[in-house]
Design a protein around this motif. Structure first.
Motif, PDB file in Angstrom:
ATOM      1  N   THR A 130      48.851  17.995  -6.493  1.00 58.92           N
ATOM      2  CA  THR A 130      48.479  19.123  -5.471  1.00 58.92           C
ATOM      3  C   THR A 130      49.016  19.189  -4.128  1.00 58.92           C
ATOM      4  O   THR A 130      49.011  17.969  -3.533  1.00 58.92           O
ATOM      5  N   VAL A 131      49.805  20.094  -3.738  1.00 54.94           N
ATOM      6  CA  VAL A 131      50.566  20.066  -2.327  1.00 54.94           C
ATOM      7  C   VAL A 131      49.559  20.998  -1.390  1.00 54.94           C
ATOM      8  O   VAL A 131      49.404  22.198  -1.840  1.00 54.94           O
ATOM      9  N   SER A 132      49.445  20.474  -0.268  1.00 52.17           N
ATOM     10  CA  SER A 132      48.664  21.410   0.685  1.00 52.17           C
ATOM     11  C   SER A 132      49.702  22.140   1.386  1.00 52.17           C
ATOM     12  O   SER A 132      50.537  21.510   2.076  1.00 52.17           O
ATOM     13  N   LEU A 133      49.549  23.667   1.476  1.00 48.56           N
ATOM     14  CA  LEU A 133      50.281  24.289   2.332  1.00 48.56           C
ATOM     15  C   LEU A 133      49.445  25.473   2.695  1.00 48.56           C
ATOM     16  O   LEU A 133      49.322  26.394   1.998  1.00 48.56           O
ATOM     17  N   ASP A 134      49.221  25.696   4.147  1.00 50.16           N
ATOM     18  CA  ASP A 134      47.971  26.515   4.380  1.00 50.16           C
ATOM     19  C   ASP A 134      48.937  28.039   4.693  1.00 50.16           C
ATOM     20  O   ASP A 134      48.046  28.962   4.687  1.00 50.16           O
ATOM     21  N   SER A 135      50.237  28.254   4.827  1.00 51.85           N
ATOM     22  CA  SER A 135      50.739  29.301   5.299  1.00 51.85           C
ATOM     23  C   SER A 135      52.246  29.204   5.142  1.00 51.85           C
ATOM     24  O   SER A 135      52.959  28.105   5.138  1.00 51.85           O
ATOM     25  N   VAL A 136      52.849  30.344   4.992  1.00 49.36           N
ATOM     26  CA  VAL A 136      54.402  30.256   4.707  1.00 49.36           C
ATOM     27  C   VAL A 136      55.070  30.865   5.927  1.00 49.36           C
ATOM     28  O   VAL A 136      56.235  31.356   5.858  1.00 49.36           O
ATOM     29  N   ASP A 137      54.289  31.163   7.050  1.00 49.95           N
ATOM     30  CA  ASP A 137      54.836  31.571   8.106  1.00 49.95           C
ATOM     31  C   ASP A 137      55.150  30.370   8.894  1.00 49.95           C
ATOM     32  O   ASP A 137      54.042  29.586   9.116  1.00 49.95           O
ATOM     33  N   ASP A 138      56.384  30.200   9.179  1.00 43.74           N
ATOM     34  CA  ASP A 138      56.652  28.903   9.782  1.00 43.74           C
ATOM     35  C   ASP A 138      55.986  28.444  11.280  1.00 43.74           C
ATOM     36  O   ASP A 138      55.498  27.624  11.315  1.00 43.74           O
ATOM     37  N   ALA A 139      55.816  29.578  12.148  1.00 47.05           N
ATOM     38  CA  ALA A 139      55.249  29.372  13.295  1.00 47.05           C
ATOM     39  C   ALA A 139      53.915  28.834  13.152  1.00 47.05           C
ATOM     40  O   ALA A 139      53.395  27.988  13.524  1.00 47.05           O
ATOM     41  N   ALA A 160      60.890  19.237  -5.399  1.00 46.52           N
ATOM     42  CA  ALA A 160      61.189  18.009  -6.074  1.00 46.52           C
ATOM     43  C   ALA A 160      60.082  17.624  -6.963  1.00 46.52           C
ATOM     44  O   ALA A 160      60.351  17.244  -8.085  1.00 46.52           O
ATOM     45  N   ALA A 161      58.791  17.741  -6.724  1.00 46.18           N
ATOM     46  CA  ALA A 161      57.771  17.520  -7.784  1.00 46.18           C
ATOM     47  C   ALA A 161      57.825  18.242  -9.264  1.00 46.18           C
ATOM     48  O   ALA A 161      57.761  17.598  -9.979  1.00 46.18           O
ATOM     49  N   ALA A 162      58.387  19.649  -9.028  1.00 44.35           N
ATOM     50  CA  ALA A 162      58.505  20.449 -10.198  1.00 44.35           C
ATOM     51  C   ALA A 162      59.734  19.781 -11.056  1.00 44.35           C
ATOM     52  O   ALA A 162      59.640  19.729 -12.061  1.00 44.35           O
ATOM     53  N   GLU A 163      60.665  19.396 -10.309  1.00 39.13           N
ATOM     54  CA  GLU A 163      61.915  18.707 -10.973  1.00 39.13           C
ATOM     55  C   GLU A 163      61.676  17.764 -11.597  1.00 39.13           C
ATOM     56  O   GLU A 163      62.218  17.305 -12.746  1.00 39.13           O
ATOM     57  N   ALA A 164      60.547  16.866 -10.988  1.00 36.32           N
ATOM     58  CA  ALA A 164      60.295  15.383 -11.508  1.00 36.32           C
ATOM     59  C   ALA A 164      59.454  15.751 -12.928  1.00 36.32           C
ATOM     60  O   ALA A 164      59.247  14.601 -13.387  1.00 36.32           O
ATOM     61  N   GLY A 165      59.306  17.026 -13.273  1.00 36.20           N
ATOM     62  CA  GLY A 165      58.086  17.413 -14.118  1.00 36.20           C
ATOM     63  C   GLY A 165      56.494  17.375 -13.949  1.00 36.20           C
ATOM     64  O   GLY A 165      55.787  17.170 -14.942  1.00 36.20           O
ATOM     65  N   LEU A 166      56.255  17.203 -12.688  1.00 40.42           N
ATOM     66  CA  LEU A 166      54.921  17.312 -12.461  1.00 40.42           C
ATOM     67  C   LEU A 166      54.368  18.622 -12.201  1.00 40.42           C
ATOM     68  O   LEU A 166      54.931  19.387 -11.822  1.00 40.42           O
ATOM     69  N   PRO A 167      53.265  19.087 -13.047  1.00 43.85           N
ATOM     70  CA  PRO A 167      52.534  20.408 -12.660  1.00 43.85           C
ATOM     71  C   PRO A 167      52.168  20.417 -11.405  1.00 43.85           C
ATOM     72  O   PRO A 167      51.370  19.490 -10.832  1.00 43.85           O
ATOM     73  N   VAL A 168      52.400  21.533 -10.728  1.00 43.14           N
ATOM     74  CA  VAL A 168      52.079  21.501  -9.123  1.00 43.14           C
ATOM     75  C   VAL A 168      51.007  22.529  -8.951  1.00 43.14           C
ATOM     76  O   VAL A 168      51.127  23.747  -9.578  1.00 43.14           O
ATOM     77  N   LYS A 169      50.009  22.173  -8.088  1.00 45.42           N
ATOM     78  CA  LYS A 169      49.076  23.120  -7.491  1.00 45.42           C
ATOM     79  C   LYS A 169      49.181  23.327  -6.167  1.00 45.42           C
ATOM     80  O   LYS A 169      49.497  22.252  -5.703  1.00 45.42           O
ATOM     81  N   VAL A 170      48.893  24.120  -5.518  1.00 43.43           N
ATOM     82  CA  VAL A 170      49.170  24.516  -4.079  1.00 43.43           C
ATOM     83  C   VAL A 170      47.818  24.887  -3.453  1.00 43.43           C
ATOM     84  O   VAL A 170      47.222  25.655  -3.851  1.00 43.43           O
ATOM     85  N   ASN A 171      47.343  24.127  -2.464  1.00 44.18           N
ATOM     86  CA  ASN A 171      46.240  24.535  -2.019  1.00 44.18           C
ATOM     87  C   ASN A 171      46.188  24.935  -0.375  1.00 44.18           C
ATOM     88  O   ASN A 171      47.096  24.293   0.284  1.00 44.18           O
ATOM     89  N   ALA A 172      45.574  25.911  -0.215  1.00 42.80           N
ATOM     90  CA  ALA A 172      45.548  26.420   1.143  1.00 42.80           C
ATOM     91  C   ALA A 172      44.266  26.813   1.823  1.00 42.80           C
ATOM     92  O   ALA A 172      43.353  27.337   1.291  1.00 42.80           O
ATOM     93  N   VAL A 173      43.787  25.948   2.832  1.00 44.30           N
ATOM     94  CA  VAL A 173      42.644  26.255   3.555  1.00 44.30           C
ATOM     95  C   VAL A 173      42.879  27.630   4.145  1.00 44.30           C
ATOM     96  O   VAL A 173      43.820  27.636   4.983  1.00 44.30           O
ATOM     97  N   VAL A 174      41.890  28.563   4.400  1.00 43.56           N
ATOM     98  CA  VAL A 174      41.772  29.573   5.128  1.00 43.56           C
ATOM     99  C   VAL A 174      41.087  29.651   6.432  1.00 43.56           C
ATOM    100  O   VAL A 174      39.841  29.572   6.158  1.00 43.56           O
ATOM    101  N   LYS A 175      41.479  30.018   7.461  1.00 41.56           N
ATOM    102  CA  LYS A 175      40.663  30.052   8.772  1.00 41.56           C
ATOM    103  C   LYS A 175      40.842  31.604   9.212  1.00 41.56           C
ATOM    104  O   LYS A 175      41.992  31.781   9.458  1.00 41.56           O
ATOM    105  N   ARG A 176      39.784  31.909   9.729  1.00 38.26           N
ATOM    106  CA  ARG A 176      39.621  33.260  10.194  1.00 38.26           C
ATOM    107  C   ARG A 176      40.744  33.606  11.469  1.00 38.26           C
ATOM    108  O   ARG A 176      40.598  32.336  12.471  1.00 38.26           O
ATOM    109  N   VAL A 197      50.084  27.120  -9.646  1.00 36.94           N
ATOM    110  CA  VAL A 197      49.010  27.735  -9.229  1.00 36.94           C
ATOM    111  C   VAL A 197      48.563  27.680  -7.909  1.00 36.94           C
ATOM    112  O   VAL A 197      48.406  26.495  -7.192  1.00 36.94           O
ATOM    113  N   LEU A 198      48.277  28.640  -7.180  1.00 35.98           N
ATOM    114  CA  LEU A 198      47.901  28.746  -5.890  1.00 35.98           C
ATOM    115  C   LEU A 198      46.408  28.955  -5.488  1.00 35.98           C
ATOM    116  O   LEU A 198      45.834  29.773  -6.249  1.00 35.98           O
ATOM    117  N   ARG A 199      45.951  27.955  -4.660  1.00 31.20           N
ATOM    118  CA  ARG A 199      44.375  27.831  -4.685  1.00 31.20           C
ATOM    119  C   ARG A 199      43.991  27.957  -3.234  1.00 31.20           C
ATOM    120  O   ARG A 199      44.328  27.298  -2.401  1.00 31.20           O
TER     121      ARG A 199
END
Ligand code: SAM
Ligand code: SF4
Ligand code: SF4
Length: 343
Positions: A130-139, A160-176, A197-199
């Protein structure tokens, strides 16, 4: 084998192990710089459980019914030779599986070191990541991690994880006011159709350094509504009773998302997770105040049977259901930090 149940009838199935309290990010909601600065007293190396101590403890947990181990931190990939720990954990066999099945091994990371470590981790036996990424807006992302780390580099880690054959989930914590609204649509767009899968995770009142307020929480309902307004979503059911995420499927077939509604729709009733801190304290809830020391007995020569008895008695007495009891007042109670226990 009789399943080990706590006082509310919940079995013990998952063990989350934090292997370090250190991190190369300073996410503002987790390790704010003002608190986790130069003078912060992180755990000493000798205080950390060794890989051998972790593997022995995990073996005992597996004998008591644990089937999944998740490695976390702090940032687990900053601990040197983490792939060796994975290899040691992979050797553990599950209770009652003659000749059998091994533990399911997962890991949660901020992704920064994955370009280097994804393949060694996969080769050592890691099953998923599981990789944590909260936003794709760079700033936004740079200001959230507070060490000026770019979105692009985390995406490189995911690739890199996907290429290595690892199933990936992406976690995003949402803050108002930080990454809600249009930003939710942007991140959903980035991962739609990728098979990852994005969670989304509701912002939680873990620890006591992040200044959490109920007003900062964006509810799972609002998240689903915002994304569903752009791409219609339909409920996708659940896999397991202890599943933390509610799953939604894109009606156009572009995959699914999950929402972890730990604040607005607590799921303590099915909570089968125990947590082990990097220094060997066992917690039976993410919002625990006090852990049960395992390092002492481990280092004082306790036998496997004595340790197993200790684990059985801690789980057998468990009554935690913090999220179901949460109020504005409980948020200010002393609690263990997320960077210490690992989520
Ligand atoms: N460093 C790794 C990472 O960031 O993935 C592993 C440890 S981190 C504590 C585990 C997860 O907890 C991350 O997905 C992070 O976003 C989440 N987290 C941290 N503080 C949180 C909070 N206050 N509410 C909800 N999730 C939080
Ligand atoms: Fe580090 Fe993970 Fe906490 Fe961010 S969420 S500060 S990456 S431990
Ligand atoms: Fe489990 Fe505690 Fe979270 Fe409830 S609040 S789901 S008992 S970790």
């Amino acid at each position: 084998m009789e399943p080990l149940l706590d006082r509310l009838g919940r079995p013990l199935e998952t063990l989350r192990i934090s292997i370090t309290d250190r991190c190369n990010f300073r996410c503002v909601y987790c390790m704010p710089k003002e608190v986790f600065g130069r003078d912060y007293a992180f755990l000493e190396r000798t205080a950390l459980l060794s890989f051998e101590e972790i593997a022995r403890t995990a073996r005992l947990f597996a004998q008591l019914g644990v089937t999944t181990v998740r490695i976390t931190g702090g940032e687990p990939l900053v601990r040197r030779n983490v792939e060796r720990l994975i290899a040691q954990l992979k050797e553990i066999r599950l209770a009652g599986s003659a000749g059998g099945r091994g533990l399911e091994l997962a890991l949660t990371t901020n992704g920064a070191l994955l370009p280097k470590l994804a393949q060694p981790l996969k080769d050592a036996g890691l099953d998923r990541i599981t990789v944590s990424l909260d936003s794709v807006d760079d700033a936004t992302f740079r200001s959230l991690n507070d060490v000026d780390f770019s979105v692009e580099r985390v995406l490189d880690g995911i690739d890199a994880a996907a290429e290595a054959g690892l199933p990936v989930k992406v976690n995003a914590v949402v803050k108002r006011g930080v990454n809600d609204g249009e930003q939710l649509v942007q991140i959903a767009e980035r991962f739609r159709g990728t098979g990852h899968v994005l969670r989304f995770i509701e912002y939680m009142d873990v620890g006591h350094t992040n200044g959490w307020r109920l007003d900062d929480v964006v509810s799972a309902d609002e998240i689903v509504k915002t994304i569903g307004a752009r791409w219609p979503l339909e409920p996708a059911g659940t896999h397991r009773p202890d599943e933390t995420a509610k799953r939604w499927r894109y009606a156009d077939g572009a995959g699914e998302i999950g929402v972890i509604a730990s604040v607005t729709q607590p799921f303590c009733g099915g909570c089968s997770r125990a947590r082990l801190s990097a220094e060997g304290k066992l917690y039976t809830c993410l919002f625990g105040v006090k852990g049960h020391d395992l390092r002492g007995p481990l280092r004082l020569g306790a036998s496997d049977e004595e340790l197993a008895e200790l684990l059985r008695s801690v789980w057998g007495r468990r009554t935690d259901r913090y999220s179901e009891l949460r109020t504005a007042e409980t948020a200010t109670l002393p609690k263990v930090e997320m960077s210490y226990i690992g989520g």
